[in-house]
Motif scaffolding. Sequence first.
Motif, PDB file in Angstrom:
ATOM      1  N   ARG A  89      51.620  42.864  16.920  1.00  0.00           N
ATOM      2  CA  ARG A  89      50.658  43.276  15.925  1.00  0.00           C
ATOM      3  C   ARG A  89      51.091  44.213  14.868  1.00  0.00           C
ATOM      4  NH1 ARG A  89      45.007  43.501  19.464  1.00  0.00           N
ATOM      5  NH2 ARG A  89      45.036  41.495  19.876  1.00  0.00           N
ATOM      6  N   ASP A  90      52.449  44.754  15.360  1.00  0.00           N
ATOM      7  CA  ASP A  90      53.102  45.943  14.504  1.00  0.00           C
ATOM      8  C   ASP A  90      54.007  45.252  13.629  1.00  0.00           C
ATOM      9  OD1 ASP A  90      54.795  47.951  13.496  1.00  0.00           O
ATOM     10  OD2 ASP A  90      54.200  49.175  15.228  1.00  0.00           O
ATOM     11  N   ARG A  91      53.859  45.471  12.420  1.00  0.00           N
ATOM     12  CA  ARG A  91      54.701  44.602  11.096  1.00  0.00           C
ATOM     13  C   ARG A  91      55.836  44.893  11.284  1.00  0.00           C
ATOM     14  NH1 ARG A  91      51.016  44.507   5.770  1.00  0.00           N
ATOM     15  NH2 ARG A  91      49.521  43.082   6.375  1.00  0.00           N
ATOM     16  N   SER A  92      56.168  46.386  11.799  1.00  0.00           N
ATOM     17  CA  SER A  92      57.633  46.902  11.907  1.00  0.00           C
ATOM     18  C   SER A  92      58.626  45.928  12.906  1.00  0.00           C
ATOM     19  CB  SER A  92      57.812  48.257  12.107  1.00  0.00           C
ATOM     20  OG  SER A  92      57.164  48.535  13.411  1.00  0.00           O
ATOM     21  N   VAL A  93      57.769  45.442  13.945  1.00  0.00           N
ATOM     22  CA  VAL A  93      58.337  44.887  14.963  1.00  0.00           C
ATOM     23  C   VAL A  93      58.834  43.352  14.553  1.00  0.00           C
ATOM     24  CG1 VAL A  93      58.259  44.065  17.419  1.00  0.00           C
ATOM     25  CG2 VAL A  93      57.239  46.119  16.622  1.00  0.00           C
ATOM     26  N   LEU A  94      59.949  43.083  14.280  1.00  0.00           N
ATOM     27  CA  LEU A  94      60.409  41.632  13.695  1.00  0.00           C
ATOM     28  C   LEU A  94      60.575  40.934  14.779  1.00  0.00           C
ATOM     29  CD1 LEU A  94      62.903  42.886  11.076  1.00  0.00           C
ATOM     30  CD2 LEU A  94      60.667  42.516  11.008  1.00  0.00           C
ATOM     31  N   ALA A  95      60.960  41.114  16.277  1.00  0.00           N
ATOM     32  CA  ALA A  95      61.101  40.324  17.282  1.00  0.00           C
ATOM     33  C   ALA A  95      61.025  41.296  18.353  1.00  0.00           C
ATOM     34  CB  ALA A  95      62.588  39.845  17.237  1.00  0.00           C
ATOM     35  N   GLY A  96      60.122  40.935  19.431  1.00  0.00           N
ATOM     36  CA  GLY A  96      59.907  41.655  20.434  1.00  0.00           C
ATOM     37  C   GLY A  96      60.417  41.017  21.605  1.00  0.00           C
ATOM     38  N   ILE A  97      59.468  40.803  22.657  1.00  0.00           N
ATOM     39  CA  ILE A  97      60.102  39.910  23.898  1.00  0.00           C
ATOM     40  C   ILE A  97      60.400  38.367  23.616  1.00  0.00           C
ATOM     41  CG2 ILE A  97      59.211  38.866  26.263  1.00  0.00           C
ATOM     42  CD1 ILE A  97      57.647  41.386  26.432  1.00  0.00           C
ATOM     43  N   GLY A  98      61.623  38.160  24.153  1.00  0.00           N
ATOM     44  CA  GLY A  98      61.967  36.514  23.779  1.00  0.00           C
ATOM     45  C   GLY A  98      63.330  36.461  23.344  1.00  0.00           C
ATOM     46  N   ASP A 112      67.377  38.625  22.970  1.00  0.00           N
ATOM     47  CA  ASP A 112      68.313  39.609  23.598  1.00  0.00           C
ATOM     48  C   ASP A 112      67.983  41.232  23.633  1.00  0.00           C
ATOM     49  OD1 ASP A 112      70.768  38.054  25.269  1.00  0.00           O
ATOM     50  OD2 ASP A 112      70.226  37.005  23.543  1.00  0.00           O
ATOM     51  N   ALA A 113      67.558  41.206  22.467  1.00  0.00           N
ATOM     52  CA  ALA A 113      67.053  42.746  22.053  1.00  0.00           C
ATOM     53  C   ALA A 113      65.729  42.681  20.992  1.00  0.00           C
ATOM     54  CB  ALA A 113      68.179  43.639  21.475  1.00  0.00           C
ATOM     55  N   ALA A 114      64.853  43.842  21.088  1.00  0.00           N
ATOM     56  CA  ALA A 114      63.979  43.618  20.279  1.00  0.00           C
ATOM     57  C   ALA A 114      64.557  44.241  18.858  1.00  0.00           C
ATOM     58  CB  ALA A 114      62.947  44.944  20.619  1.00  0.00           C
ATOM     59  N   VAL A 115      63.890  43.700  17.820  1.00  0.00           N
ATOM     60  CA  VAL A 115      64.298  44.055  16.469  1.00  0.00           C
ATOM     61  C   VAL A 115      63.120  44.751  15.552  1.00  0.00           C
ATOM     62  CG1 VAL A 115      65.260  43.193  14.238  1.00  0.00           C
ATOM     63  CG2 VAL A 115      65.857  41.962  16.524  1.00  0.00           C
ATOM     64  N   ILE A 116      63.697  46.140  15.178  1.00  0.00           N
ATOM     65  CA  ILE A 116      62.544  46.888  14.649  1.00  0.00           C
ATOM     66  C   ILE A 116      62.883  47.193  13.245  1.00  0.00           C
ATOM     67  CG2 ILE A 116      61.301  49.132  14.782  1.00  0.00           C
ATOM     68  CD1 ILE A 116      61.888  49.075  17.956  1.00  0.00           C
ATOM     69  N   ALA A 117      62.216  47.171  12.152  1.00  0.00           N
ATOM     70  CA  ALA A 117      62.695  47.158  10.695  1.00  0.00           C
ATOM     71  C   ALA A 117      62.877  48.628  10.500  1.00  0.00           C
ATOM     72  CB  ALA A 117      61.551  46.477   9.800  1.00  0.00           C
ATOM     73  N   LEU A 118      63.803  48.867   9.922  1.00  0.00           N
ATOM     74  CA  LEU A 118      64.012  50.247   9.337  1.00  0.00           C
ATOM     75  C   LEU A 118      64.274  50.119   7.687  1.00  0.00           C
ATOM     76  CD1 LEU A 118      66.807  52.106  11.380  1.00  0.00           C
ATOM     77  CD2 LEU A 118      64.361  52.500  11.316  1.00  0.00           C
ATOM     78  N   GLY A 119      63.027  50.072   6.951  1.00  0.00           N
ATOM     79  CA  GLY A 119      62.987  49.865   5.499  1.00  0.00           C
ATOM     80  C   GLY A 119      63.205  48.355   5.302  1.00  0.00           C
ATOM     81  N   SER A 120      63.722  47.857   4.061  1.00  0.00           N
ATOM     82  CA  SER A 120      63.554  46.660   3.826  1.00  0.00           C
ATOM     83  C   SER A 120      64.847  45.936   4.279  1.00  0.00           C
ATOM     84  CB  SER A 120      63.554  46.203   2.272  1.00  0.00           C
ATOM     85  OG  SER A 120      64.302  47.078   1.476  1.00  0.00           O
ATOM     86  N   ASP A 121      65.960  46.753   4.433  1.00  0.00           N
ATOM     87  CA  ASP A 121      67.340  45.818   4.492  1.00  0.00           C
ATOM     88  C   ASP A 121      67.878  46.154   5.893  1.00  0.00           C
ATOM     89  OD1 ASP A 121      67.350  45.333   1.919  1.00  0.00           O
ATOM     90  OD2 ASP A 121      68.038  47.279   1.189  1.00  0.00           O
ATOM     91  N   HIS A 122      67.653  47.068   6.681  1.00  0.00           N
ATOM     92  CA  HIS A 122      68.086  47.580   8.057  1.00  0.00           C
ATOM     93  C   HIS A 122      67.083  47.606   9.113  1.00  0.00           C
ATOM     94  CE1 HIS A 122      71.079  49.073   4.848  1.00  0.00           C
ATOM     95  NE2 HIS A 122      72.040  48.569   5.903  1.00  0.00           N
ATOM     96  N   CYS A 123      67.742  47.255  10.377  1.00  0.00           N
ATOM     97  CA  CYS A 123      66.861  47.464  11.554  1.00  0.00           C
ATOM     98  C   CYS A 123      67.575  47.972  12.663  1.00  0.00           C
ATOM     99  CB  CYS A 123      66.411  45.892  11.956  1.00  0.00           C
ATOM    100  SG  CYS A 123      67.738  44.835  12.323  1.00  0.00           S
ATOM    101  N   LEU A 124      66.832  48.269  13.830  1.00  0.00           N
ATOM    102  CA  LEU A 124      67.260  48.786  15.043  1.00  0.00           C
ATOM    103  C   LEU A 124      67.346  47.776  16.070  1.00  0.00           C
ATOM    104  CD1 LEU A 124      65.475  52.168  15.555  1.00  0.00           C
ATOM    105  CD2 LEU A 124      67.882  51.949  15.189  1.00  0.00           C
TER     106      LEU A 124
END
Length: 332
Positions: A22-31, A33-45
Motif C-alpha cells: 500500500r506504500d507507493r514508495s515500495v516498488l517491490a516487497g516480498i517476492g 531477492d531484495a525489497a526495492v524502495i524508490a528514492l525520487g524518480s530515478d533511483h532506489c534502495l
Amino acid sequence: MRLKDLGEFGLIQKFFRSAGTRDRSVLAGIGDDAAVIALGSDHCLLVTTDILLEDIHFTQRFTTPFLLGKKSVAVNLSDIAAMGGDPRYYVVSLSVPGSLPVRFVQELYRGMRSRARQWGVVLLGGDTTGSKHGVSLSITMIGTAARSRVVYRHGARPGDQIYVTGTLGNAALGLTLLMRGLDGPESRQLIRRHQDPEPRVAVGRMLGAQKIATSMIDISDGLLGDLHHILEQSQVGARLVRDAIPLSRQYKKFCQYAGSDPYRCALAGGEDYELLFTAPAHHHARIHRIAQSLKLPITPIGEIIKRPGWLEVVDKHGRRVPVGREKGFTHF
C-alpha cells in the motif's frame, strides 16, 4: 496445520505477501531477492536480510568463525547482485552464548570485514545479545540502483534463453564430502565453495546496467527451486537441458558420493550463490563478452516457454529426464 505442512514459501504466501504493497514508495516487497524502495524518480534502495542459524545453516564442526563471517556477508551480497544493484551498507544482529571465547567473535567480524571490503561495503552497526541455543547471525544489507536498471524475477518472456554463471552443485557436494569425512586436498575446492561462496556482484551489476537480463535470481535453494520462483512470478514455463548444466572437474570426480544421480546436487543442492537469469537470444554475444571480460563462465542451459508453471528437464537429445521430487532446499 503445522509449519512443516505449510512450508517456508507457503508461510510467506499466507501471511506476508501483501506487506508494503500500500506504500507507493515500495516498488517491490516480498517476492524478490531484495525489497526495492524508490528514492525520487530515478533511483532506489535495495534492502535484503538473511539469517545464519547454528545447526540449521552451519555447524562449528564444518567451518571457522572467519569463514562464517565471510559467508554471512556473501549471501547478502548475492541478493543485491541478483537485483543488478550496488551493495553499500550492512548492519549485523548477533546472538551468541556467553561461554564462547572472545576470539570467536573477533574472527567472525574479521571475516565479515574481509568480504565487505572486497566490494566497499560499510558496516553501520547492529545489535548483540546472549543466546542459550547456539549462534544466530543476521545481516541486513542495503544497496542502490538506478530504477531503470533493477532486475526483478517477473520479467522472463517466452523465447528468452536461461543462463547460469559459474558451475553448479559444488557447494552441496562439498558439504556432503565434509559430512562423510572426505576433507582432503582433492576435495578442498568443493568444500571451499560451501564454506566460502563467491557472490557474483560484478556480473549482476553489468547485466543490470546493460539491460540484458529480463529476470534474475541467485541460486541459494537449488537450480530447480529458484527457477520455479522466476516461472511463478513471470507466469511462464521452462525447458532445461540437463547436459548443458555446467559442472566443475572436481564435481565430476566426486559426484558419486552424492547418490546415483550425478546431477542431483547441481539441480537441487543449493548454496551455489551463482546467478540464474533469462535474456533474449539476440543478447548472446553481449553475454559472451561479459563472461570473457570477467573470466567467468556464463552458460545457456535452457529456454523459457509459454506454458505457465511448467518445468521440464530434457537430455541433449530432447528426451524428458525424470527429476523425481527434487525441488531444492526449503525450511520446515
